[in-house]
Design an enzyme around this catalytic site. Structure first.
Site, PDB file in Angstrom:
ATOM      1  N   SER A  33       0.797  -1.232   0.000  1.00  0.00           N
ATOM      2  CA  SER A  33       0.000   0.000   0.000  1.00  0.00           C
ATOM      3  C   SER A  33       0.827   1.278   0.000  1.00  0.00           C
ATOM      4  O   SER A  33       0.266   2.374  -0.139  1.00  0.00           O
ATOM      5  CB  SER A  33      -0.952   0.005   1.198  1.00  0.00           C
ATOM      6  OG  SER A  33      -2.025  -0.885   0.977  1.00  0.00           O
TER       7      SER A  33
ATOM      8  N   LYS B 171       0.227   3.706  -2.756  1.00  0.00           N
ATOM      9  CA  LYS B 171      -0.805   4.741  -2.721  1.00  0.00           C
ATOM     10  C   LYS B 171      -0.223   6.130  -2.521  1.00  0.00           C
ATOM     11  O   LYS B 171      -0.877   7.125  -2.844  1.00  0.00           O
ATOM     12  CB  LYS B 171      -1.822   4.404  -1.635  1.00  0.00           C
ATOM     13  CG  LYS B 171      -2.611   3.146  -1.970  1.00  0.00           C
ATOM     14  CD  LYS B 171      -3.331   2.557  -0.767  1.00  0.00           C
ATOM     15  CE  LYS B 171      -3.991   1.233  -1.172  1.00  0.00           C
ATOM     16  NZ  LYS B 171      -4.376   0.406  -0.035  1.00  0.00           N
TER      17      LYS B 171
ATOM     18  N   SER C 230      -6.293   3.691   3.720  1.00  0.00           N
ATOM     19  CA  SER C 230      -5.645   2.866   2.703  1.00  0.00           C
ATOM     20  C   SER C 230      -6.665   2.181   1.798  1.00  0.00           C
ATOM     21  O   SER C 230      -6.562   0.987   1.491  1.00  0.00           O
ATOM     22  CB  SER C 230      -4.747   1.823   3.369  1.00  0.00           C
ATOM     23  OG  SER C 230      -3.806   1.305   2.468  1.00  0.00           O
TER      24      SER C 230
ATOM     25  N   LYS D  66       2.482   7.083   5.394  1.00  0.00           N
ATOM     26  CA  LYS D  66       1.605   5.940   5.167  1.00  0.00           C
ATOM     27  C   LYS D  66       2.267   4.603   5.451  1.00  0.00           C
ATOM     28  O   LYS D  66       3.465   4.453   5.305  1.00  0.00           O
ATOM     29  CB  LYS D  66       1.117   5.948   3.710  1.00  0.00           C
ATOM     30  CG  LYS D  66       0.034   4.949   3.492  1.00  0.00           C
ATOM     31  CD  LYS D  66      -0.740   5.168   2.269  1.00  0.00           C
ATOM     32  CE  LYS D  66      -1.895   4.179   2.245  1.00  0.00           C
ATOM     33  NZ  LYS D  66      -1.823   3.073   3.192  1.00  0.00           N
TER      34      LYS D  66
END
Length: 364
Positions: free
Chosen positions: A41, A44, A104, A208
Site C-alpha cells: 500500500s 498509494k 488505505s 503511510k
C-alpha cells in the site's frame, strides 16, 4: 571526526531502512536503500502524488465526483483495506484522497484511477511518468493500490524518500490536508489512521503504512521539529507491532542524536545566476525550505556551502524551477545537497530585450 550515533536496537528488525534530513539533504542512515521491493500500500503515496499533480495541472478538481462502476464494486468491495464504496455512488475526489491515505482504501484508489484517467492502465501510465520525472529509477507501478501483482509493482527506499520529499515540498497544502487525519468517516463507518507515529511522536504528521503477505510491513513517515524535517522509510518488517516500535524509535533517534545548525530560512535568496535569452539577464535562486547543516550530536556543525549548477540557465524559467543545488560540507567531511529554485519567473526575451542584453554584455 565524530563517530556515527548508536542505532536503536529495534532497527535490527528492518531489512530495509533509510532516514533523510530534508533540511540538509543528508542521509542519516541507509540500509539496502536501493534494493527493489514490493511496496504494497505504499504504492498509494504515488497515487496521491499523481492526483495532486493532476489537480495542480487543472485536469482534476477536488469537488469533481467520480462514479463507482459496477465492475469496480464487484471486484473491490470488501477486498483488503476499504472505504466501503457503495454500488453506483459518485464520490468526490476530496473524499477519495482522504480515504486513500487515512484508511488505505483499495476500492477508493480504483475509483480515483478510473474516474481521473479513464482506466487503471491509463492512470498507472501517469504514475510511472511522474515517477520518471522525479528520478525514481528503481520504481514501477502496475496498480494504483499496491495489490499483489506477482512483483510487477516495485520500488526502493530511496525512491520512496524522493517521493515523500516531493509531496512535502511541492504540495505542502495537500500534505497538511490529507496525511495527518487521525480517522476517516464515510457511509456511516469510522476507521482510524494506521500511521504508527501519528499522535505518538512529537512532530509526526505523515505519511503511510503498507502491508501484504508478500511484502511484509512497510512504512514511510515524516516528522518536523523546530523547522527541521526528517523522512524515514522502512521495508520488510515482520509484524505491525515491530513496525510500530521501529518507526517510533527510529524517528526519535534522528532528532535526538543529530544536531542541526540553521544556515538559511525558508524561501531565503542564496545566489543569482546569469540567464541566457531571458527578459532579465539574471535570476535569483532561493531555498524551498529552511536549510541546516546536520552532524552527529556533540560534533561540530560548522559547514561550508557552494552552489552547483545543473547546466546553462536558459529562458524561459518558471518560478520554483530547479536551477542548481546548494552543496553543504560539514566539519566531519560529509557532503549533502538541497535544491535551489528560481525565486521568480523569467520569460524569454523579445527582440528589444535581446538587443539590450547584447549591448550590456559588450560593456560588462
Amino acid at each position: 571526526m565524530s563517530a556515527e550515533p548508536d542505532l536503536p536496537q529495534s532497527l535490527d528488525g528492518a531489512p530495509i531502512a533509510l532516514m533523510l534530513d530534508l533540511g540538509s539533504g543528508r542521509v542519516l542512515f541507509s540500509r539496502e536503500a536501493d534494493r527493489r521491493f514490493m511496496p504494497a500500500s505504499l504504492t498509494k503515496i504515488m497515487t496521491l502524488y499523481t492526483a495532486f499533480e493532476m489537480i495542480e495541472e487543472g485536469s482534476l478538481s477536488l469537488k469533481q465526483r467520480l462514479p463507482v462502476r459496477d465492475e469496480t464494486f464487484r471486484e473491490w468491495s470488501g477486498k483488503g483495506s476499504t472505504m466501503f464504496v457503495p454500488r453506483g455512488a459518485a464520490i468526490s475526489v476530496d473524499t477519495l484522497l482522504h480515504a486513500i491515505d487515512t484508511v488505505s482504501a483499495n476500492d477508493g484508489c480504483v475509483v480515483l484511477a478510473e474516474g481521473a484517467a479513464g482506466s487503471v492502465e491509463a492512470f498507472t501510465d501517469l504514475m510511472n511518468a511522474k515517477a520518471r520525472e522525479l528520478g525514481m529509477n528503481d520504481s514501477h507501478f502496475n496498480t494504483p493500490n499496491g495489490w499483489m501483482d506477482e512483483g510487477r509493482t516495485y520500488t526502493s527506499a530511496r525512491d520512496l524518500a524522493t517521493l515523500a520529499q516531493a509531496i512535502i515540498t511541492r504540495h505542502p497544502d495537500f500534505y497538511a490536508r490529507y496525511f495527518s487525519q487521525p480517522s476517516f468517516s464515510y457511509n456511516g463507518i469510522t476507521q482510524n489512521n494506521r500511521n504508527p507515529i501519528l499522535g505518538y511522536v512529537d512532530g509526526a504528521d505523515g505519511l503511510k503504512t503498507g502491508f501484504t503477505n508478500e511484502a511484509g510491513y512497510g512504512f514511510v513517515g515524516s516528522a518536523e521539529r523546530d523547522g527541521r524535517r526528517l523522512v524515514m522509510v522502512l521495508g520488510g518488517t515482520e509484524s505491525g507491532r515491530a513496525r510500530k516500535q521501529i518507526a517510533r524509535d527510529f524517528v526519535d533517534w534522528g532528532f535526538e542524536n543529530w544536531s542541526a545548525l540553521r544556515l538559511y530560512g525558508a524561501g531565503q535568496n542564496v545566489a543569482s545566476v546569469p540567464v541566457q535569452g531571458g527578459a532579465e539577464s539574471k535570476v535569483m535562486l532561493k531555498v524551498e525550505r529552511s536549510v541546516f547543516a546536520t552532524a552527529p550530536r556533540g560534533a561540530s556543525a560548522d559547514a561550508s556551502v557552494r552552489v552547483r549548477f545543473l547546466g546553462p540557465t536558459e529562458a524561459p524559467i518558471a518560478e520554483g524551477e530547479r536551477i542548481a543545488s546548494l552543496v553543504i560540507e560539514t566539519a566531519d567531511g560529509k557532503t549533502s545537497s538541497v535544491p535551489l529554485v528560481a525565486a521568480e519567473a523569467v520569460p524569454a526575451a523579445n527582440w528589444w530585450q535581446r538587443l539590450r542584453n547584447g549591448l550590456v554584455g559588450l560593456v560588462t
